[in-house]
Design an enzyme around this catalytic site. Sequence first.
Site, mmCIF file in Angstrom:
data_model
loop_
_atom_site.group_PDB
_atom_site.id
_atom_site.type_symbol
_atom_site.label_atom_id
_atom_site.label_comp_id
_atom_site.label_asym_id
_atom_site.label_seq_id
_atom_site.Cartn_x
_atom_site.Cartn_y
_atom_site.Cartn_z
ATOM 1 C CD GLU A 24 -7.974 0.573 9.380
ATOM 2 O OE1 GLU A 24 -6.891 0.587 8.900
ATOM 3 O OE2 GLU A 24 -8.740 0.314 8.642
ATOM 4 C CG HIS A 36 -4.773 8.552 7.332
ATOM 5 N ND1 HIS A 36 -3.554 8.824 8.585
ATOM 6 C CD2 HIS A 36 -5.113 7.462 6.480
ATOM 7 C CE1 HIS A 36 -3.939 6.825 8.791
ATOM 8 N NE2 HIS A 36 -4.740 6.411 7.823
ATOM 9 N NE ARG A 91 -8.257 6.921 7.382
ATOM 10 C CZ ARG A 91 -8.317 6.249 7.735
ATOM 11 N NH1 ARG A 91 -8.176 7.337 6.187
ATOM 12 N NH2 ARG A 91 -8.047 5.183 7.655
ATOM 13 C CG HIS A 106 -5.682 9.197 3.471
ATOM 14 N ND1 HIS A 106 -4.515 8.346 2.800
ATOM 15 C CD2 HIS A 106 -6.322 8.100 3.486
ATOM 16 C CE1 HIS A 106 -5.027 6.952 2.978
ATOM 17 N NE2 HIS A 106 -6.453 6.325 3.638
ATOM 18 N NE ARG A 147 -11.316 6.326 2.766
ATOM 19 C CZ ARG A 147 -10.671 5.560 3.040
ATOM 20 N NH1 ARG A 147 -10.705 4.488 3.490
ATOM 21 N NH2 ARG A 147 -9.664 5.827 3.066
HETATM 22 P P1 FAD Z 1 -5.902 3.456 -7.456
HETATM 23 O O1 FAD Z 1 -5.644 2.318 -6.763
HETATM 24 O O2 FAD Z 1 -5.200 4.834 -7.342
HETATM 25 O O3 FAD Z 1 -5.172 4.213 -9.150
HETATM 26 C C1 FAD Z 1 -5.348 4.636 -9.984
HETATM 27 C C2 FAD Z 1 -5.118 4.210 -11.627
HETATM 28 O O4 FAD Z 1 -5.455 4.801 -12.449
HETATM 29 C C3 FAD Z 1 -3.877 3.990 -11.251
HETATM 30 O O5 FAD Z 1 -3.112 2.847 -12.414
HETATM 31 C C4 FAD Z 1 -3.369 5.650 -12.169
HETATM 32 O O6 FAD Z 1 -2.567 4.539 -13.635
HETATM 33 C C5 FAD Z 1 -4.292 5.647 -13.620
HETATM 34 N N1 FAD Z 1 -4.724 6.697 -13.710
HETATM 35 C C6 FAD Z 1 -4.760 8.263 -12.799
HETATM 36 N N2 FAD Z 1 -5.192 9.278 -14.023
HETATM 37 C C7 FAD Z 1 -4.653 8.785 -15.232
HETATM 38 C C8 FAD Z 1 -4.630 9.347 -16.301
HETATM 39 N N3 FAD Z 1 -5.109 10.116 -17.005
HETATM 40 N N4 FAD Z 1 -4.238 8.213 -17.312
HETATM 41 C C9 FAD Z 1 -3.914 6.668 -17.605
HETATM 42 N N5 FAD Z 1 -4.070 6.350 -16.469
HETATM 43 C C10 FAD Z 1 -4.465 7.508 -15.364
HETATM 44 N N6 FAD Z 1 -8.363 2.437 1.896
HETATM 45 C C11 FAD Z 1 -8.647 0.855 2.355
HETATM 46 O O7 FAD Z 1 -10.219 0.911 2.354
HETATM 47 N N7 FAD Z 1 -8.066 0.373 3.132
HETATM 48 C C12 FAD Z 1 -6.282 1.001 3.238
HETATM 49 O O8 FAD Z 1 -6.057 0.120 4.482
HETATM 50 C C13 FAD Z 1 -5.563 2.064 2.510
HETATM 51 N N8 FAD Z 1 -4.534 2.020 3.007
HETATM 52 C C14 FAD Z 1 -4.124 3.624 1.847
HETATM 53 C C15 FAD Z 1 -2.968 3.982 2.539
HETATM 54 C C16 FAD Z 1 -2.335 4.623 1.251
HETATM 55 C C17 FAD Z 1 -1.108 5.316 1.544
HETATM 56 C C18 FAD Z 1 -3.285 5.296 0.558
HETATM 57 C C19 FAD Z 1 -2.186 6.513 -0.023
HETATM 58 C C20 FAD Z 1 -5.017 4.940 0.186
HETATM 59 C C21 FAD Z 1 -5.340 4.518 1.383
HETATM 60 N N9 FAD Z 1 -6.446 3.910 0.758
HETATM 61 C C22 FAD Z 1 -7.558 2.659 1.738
HETATM 62 C C23 FAD Z 1 -7.505 4.133 0.329
HETATM 63 C C24 FAD Z 1 -7.355 3.190 -1.120
HETATM 64 O O9 FAD Z 1 -6.251 2.470 -1.283
HETATM 65 C C25 FAD Z 1 -8.293 3.844 -2.226
HETATM 66 O O10 FAD Z 1 -8.583 4.841 -2.366
HETATM 67 C C26 FAD Z 1 -7.720 3.762 -2.965
HETATM 68 O O11 FAD Z 1 -6.709 1.820 -3.227
HETATM 69 C C27 FAD Z 1 -8.128 3.720 -5.100
HETATM 70 O O12 FAD Z 1 -8.150 2.636 -5.931
HETATM 71 P P2 FAD Z 1 -8.568 2.796 -7.122
HETATM 72 O O13 FAD Z 1 -9.068 1.894 -8.161
HETATM 73 O O14 FAD Z 1 -9.675 3.000 -7.864
HETATM 74 O O15 FAD Z 1 -7.467 4.480 -7.439
HETATM 75 C C1 SIN Z 2 -5.038 2.729 7.008
HETATM 76 O O1 SIN Z 2 -4.201 1.760 6.962
HETATM 77 O O2 SIN Z 2 -5.134 3.758 8.128
HETATM 78 C C2 SIN Z 2 -5.449 3.471 6.028
HETATM 79 C C3 SIN Z 2 -6.667 3.058 5.858
HETATM 80 C C4 SIN Z 2 -7.745 3.618 4.970
HETATM 81 O O3 SIN Z 2 -7.165 4.592 4.732
HETATM 82 O O4 SIN Z 2 -9.164 3.155 4.675
#
Ligand code: FAD
Ligand code: SIN
Length: 535
Positions: A120, A242, A288, A349, A384
């Site tokens: 990537e 993104h 990015r 993103h 990032r």
């Molecule tokens: P999240 O997975 O967003 O979880 C947040 C949690 O908090 C959820 O359970 C939600 O319900 C809860 N929550 C929020 N507010 C409250 C509240 N007030 N009360 C109770 N619960 C709450 N990163 C990579 O490294 N590789 C990738 O390939 C990649 N692809 C991506 C593709 C997409 C489409 C997206 C959107 C992001 C991608 N990212 C990727 C970024 C990465 O997925 C996220 O940064 C990461 O998953 C965040 O994880 P997290 O556990 O911090 O939060």
């Molecule tokens: C992607 O698959 O392009 C998302 C990867 C990332 O946000 O790290």
Amino acid sequence: MNQFVNESDVLVIGSGAAGMTLALHLNRKFSVSMLCKDKPMEGSTYYAQGGVAAVLGEYDSVSSHVADTLDVGAGLCNPEIVAFTVKQSTKIINWLVELGVNFDKKVERDGSTAFHLTKEGGHSHRRVIHAADATGKEIALTLSEHLKSRNNVRLFPKYVAVDLVTKDSLGLRGKDCIGAYALNLKTKKVEIFKAKYVVIASGGASKVYQYTSNPDTASGDGIAMCWRAGCRVGNLEFNQFHPTCLFHPNAKSFLISESLRGEGAHLLLPNGERFMHKYDERKELAPRDIVARAIDHEMKKLGCNSVFLDISHKGEKFVRKHFPNIFSRCLELGINITTEPMPIVPAAHYTCGGVVIDKNGKTDLPGLYAIGESSFSGLHGANRMASNSLLECMVFAKSAAEHIENNPRVLPEKYRIPLWDDTQVVSSDEEITVSHNWRELRALMWDYVGIVRTDKRLQRARRRIKVLQQEIEDHYSNYRISSDFLELRNLACVADLMVRCALQRQESRGLHFTLDYPNQSEELRNSILTPSSFN
Ligand code: FAD
Ligand code: SIN
């Protein structure tokens, strides 16, 4: 008043990669309450596509992954934190494999198998381990399956955390965090969650923008709650756009993974010409910020609604094998990516900044941790690097779990968190103002705090957000809270913090590009905001 008071050792707000990894690393002697505001899987983690960046290939090394991360971060990564994170990447992947995460493999020439690594933007070589183009789903389902056998963890779906409770907010000495209020969406009552340790794992805030790749949960709740409770936040001007989200009226927030470009996809203008060579020698695989700005520039110059991404030259077999989900989703929408280019636009993103933490995920308040996308660890700097986020979630979840275990906390016996008092407020007959303000906020952030900024646009945004915040405070004092209202309140708070950080940065660096200060300054500085209650 018939309110519930829940008590556990650890309260985790969020059930994504960060929250679940923490719960799985904690010793079973800790009772854990885990809140999520929707279904347990609903969050960015489940939708992650490309994969997890880690040092796995024979040709790779910690120093190379560190160097790429520092380079993409445009001078603002904390080198110590980058090394700390990357050094643990191999171990974290081994842990996921042991849990049963089924990463893609390839057959080597000698008949042996090895993990298939993709590439990537910003990575100097293949380093991203993945499960086809749905890596997040595979990780999230595996982690949640393991959590089911943990009797010490109780999940509370459809509970929206409202605010943190600190000792000083109860008139006691000390700033320790001792719990939170949360709205039970089924009963519509606010419940109390007392805990010795509170962990914010609530994800990012990209929903503050009108167009985003993120699910609806990404409303910055944890960042806003920590700020209101007295924590510093930082680098919120660095919101990552993104480059490639599908442009289609029926495709709400559908991301087209960067790994398509890693596997050779080309960005094209509407007339079929490639253009990235004009912006960076790494072309489609530049970091990015550079690719998103280039697309934005071309779209504005040509007055077109989208540019295009083309992988059709790789052939149907290859595309369907590596990108089965993107292939089927696009086909459902009438685009066959094995034969034609797909229309794409940049969209918000990832939130690079967040709640200031240390290596152990500790915030400024005793007993309060923040991990994952809600935090600002210093790993990402001004931009990032792709696939470093899931890695960060898991590395900091593990170190926070270890810190909790090694630092026993005792709460004073006799404290009592007051019940939530809604006797002085009424049910709103003006919910329309919530959705109106919501749309206005997200549109103004897109228009004035987007990929290209100016001081004038930022000031305009600041003034409008202030007015919205006044209306939100009025609503809060007079009406019962709802989930939509709470999200609006948090989005407005985070939008204000983003604009304040952006106004402080009088230079262009990484994801913050302003026409008023187009050059990078020599000074390297994070934008740290300190709440008035901090001292
Ligand atoms: P999240 O997975 O967003 O979880 C947040 C949690 O908090 C959820 O359970 C939600 O319900 C809860 N929550 C929020 N507010 C409250 C509240 N007030 N009360 C109770 N619960 C709450 N990163 C990579 O490294 N590789 C990738 O390939 C990649 N692809 C991506 C593709 C997409 C489409 C997206 C959107 C992001 C991608 N990212 C990727 C970024 C990465 O997925 C996220 O940064 C990461 O998953 C965040 O994880 P997290 O556990 O911090 O939060
Ligand atoms: C992607 O698959 O392009 C998302 C990867 C990332 O946000 O790290």
